[in-house]
Write an enzyme that holds these catalytic residues in place. Structure first.
Site, PDB file in Angstrom:
ATOM      1  CE1 TYR A   1      47.033  42.517  31.387  1.00 32.41           C
ATOM      2  CE2 TYR A   1      44.948  43.258  30.492  1.00 32.41           C
ATOM      3  CZ  TYR A   1      45.739  43.473  31.711  1.00 32.41           C
ATOM      4  OH  TYR A   1      45.764  44.512  32.305  1.00 32.41           O
ATOM      5  CD  GLU A  50      47.743  43.120  35.051  1.00 28.81           C
ATOM      6  OE1 GLU A  50      47.731  44.220  34.487  1.00 28.81           O
ATOM      7  OE2 GLU A  50      48.668  42.550  35.686  1.00 28.81           O
TER       8      GLU A  50
END
Ligand code: GDP
Ligand code: MN
Length: 351
Positions: A94, A176
């Protein structure tokens, strides 16, 4: 403003940030050739868990295309799909950049275990560091250690430099990448990308031509497995209707306030949306016609019965403006109206 994945990824490409090769597919386009991954282009995240990401190693992409175009993801049907080359995934991380308002700067957030379960991690587990143009090398190096990717330190430094430039020049609030994929051949690639842009900066971005998010604040899914759907007008009456359905022991599927400007087409679209809830067996229609006319609602009900296959049973209370005309229109088709909500719910109970 939230971007679709393919829109965000085309911005990544402008900054030479590695992403899989891909193309946008519209309904009616020729089916792309497998092996590919087909991804529903909706504005909400969590598509993977809801069936909106389909890895197609071989076989019938046309069938999977049509399934994805019909699959509603949190109230949104995709108008496009993204077809991408398959990634040979070794690890999923992530990685995101966002604004840290307390520091007044950009912050990098990362986690060793990215992918669809990332929300299960405690927020204290995440790597966080301030990012400035002079810090990208240092932070890339620390991040490489944190991710157990010390051999990729230079690649991460370069990636952070590009992401930072992309973030700032795009006037982003969030960028993101989840997952950031490490391929078996050792490349770091943006597997997915979510971007939120600052609407207030729109005046200096004439190039911002993105697909508008169709946010219908008046239709809210309460439970995708709910058994009784609702159509009402006025937020108060709509809430009271949901509460009454719940109190009667049923599971309300949705909240819907059709407002004062209900049109036949708009109403039919709502029936179509409700028709996609797999467990709904009854629709409670509770309208008090003030500005909205009951005969318009009746026309919409009749149109929906023709246009929406397998429409659940309707339990209708209409009163107010033009309710006599509405009752007349519906009775011609053999439909009766209930006098009040209690009788509607008794009707639902008896099936
Ligand atoms: P999201 O659920 O909306 O965040 O959609 P993502 O694009 O992040 O995809 C969800 C998951 O699908 C990823 O975490 C991967 O595990 C998987 N996935 C996506 N693309 C590929 C691919 O090209 N190959 C393989 N094997 N899996 C993929
Ligand atoms: Mn994702």
């Amino acid at each position: 403003m939230n971007l679709l994945e393919h829109e965000a990824k085309s911005i990544l490409s402008q900054f030479a940030i590695p992403r899989p090769r891909g193309e946008v597919v519209r309904p009616g386009d020729a089916a792309p050739i497998s092996p590919i991954v087909l991804k529903s282009q909706v504005h909400t995240g969590g598509r993977g868990k809801l069936g909106g990401v389909r890895v197609v190693p071989n076989g019938d992409t046309a069938l999977i295309m049509s399934e994805l175009f019909a699959l509603m993801i949190k109230d949104e049907l995709p108008r496009t799909l993204l077809a991408e080359e398959l990634l040979d995934i070794d690890q999923e991380y992530y990685l995101s950049l966002m604004i840290d308002r307390s520091l007044g700067s950009v912050e990098v957030v990362a986690h060793r275990e990215g992918g669809i379960e990332v929300e299960a991690h405690e927020s204290s587990e995440f790597f966080r560091h301030e990012l400035t143009p002079t810090l990208t090398s240092v932070v890339g190096d620390i991040l490489a250690d944190y991710l157990d990717l010390s051999e990729k330190s230079f690649a991460l430094q370069d990636l952070l430099t590009r992401l930072y430039q992309c973030f700032v020049e795009s006037d982003a609030l969030l960028l993101e990448i989840n997952p950031l994929v490490l391929t078996k051949s050792g490349q770091l690639v943006a597997g997915d990308c979510k971007m939120t842009l600052d609407d207030d900066a729109g005046f200096r971005h004439p190039e911002w031509q993105f697909e508008a998010e169709e946010r219908d604040a008046n239709f809210i899914t309460l439970d995708p497995d709910g058994t009784v759907a609702t159509i009402a007008n006025g937020a108060g009456l709509a809430m009271a209707t949901v509460d009454a359905i719940h109190a009667a022991g049923f599971t309300p599927a949705n909240f819907l306030d059709v407002g004062g400007g209900a049109t036949v087409e708009g109403m039919v679209a709502n029936f179509e949306k409700i028709g996609k809830f797999p467990k709904v067996t009854a629709i409670v229609i509770n309208i008090f016609g003030g500005i909205v006319r009951c005969d318009t609602v009746a026309e919409a009900i009749l149109a929906a019965r023709e246009k929406v296959p397998g429409l659940p049973n309707l339990y209708i209370r209409l009163s107010g403006t033009n309710s006599d005309e509405a009752a007349q229109l519906l009775s011609v088709q053999g439909m009766t109206l209930y006098a009040n909500l209690d009788e509607v719910l008794a009707g639902v109970r008896h099936g």
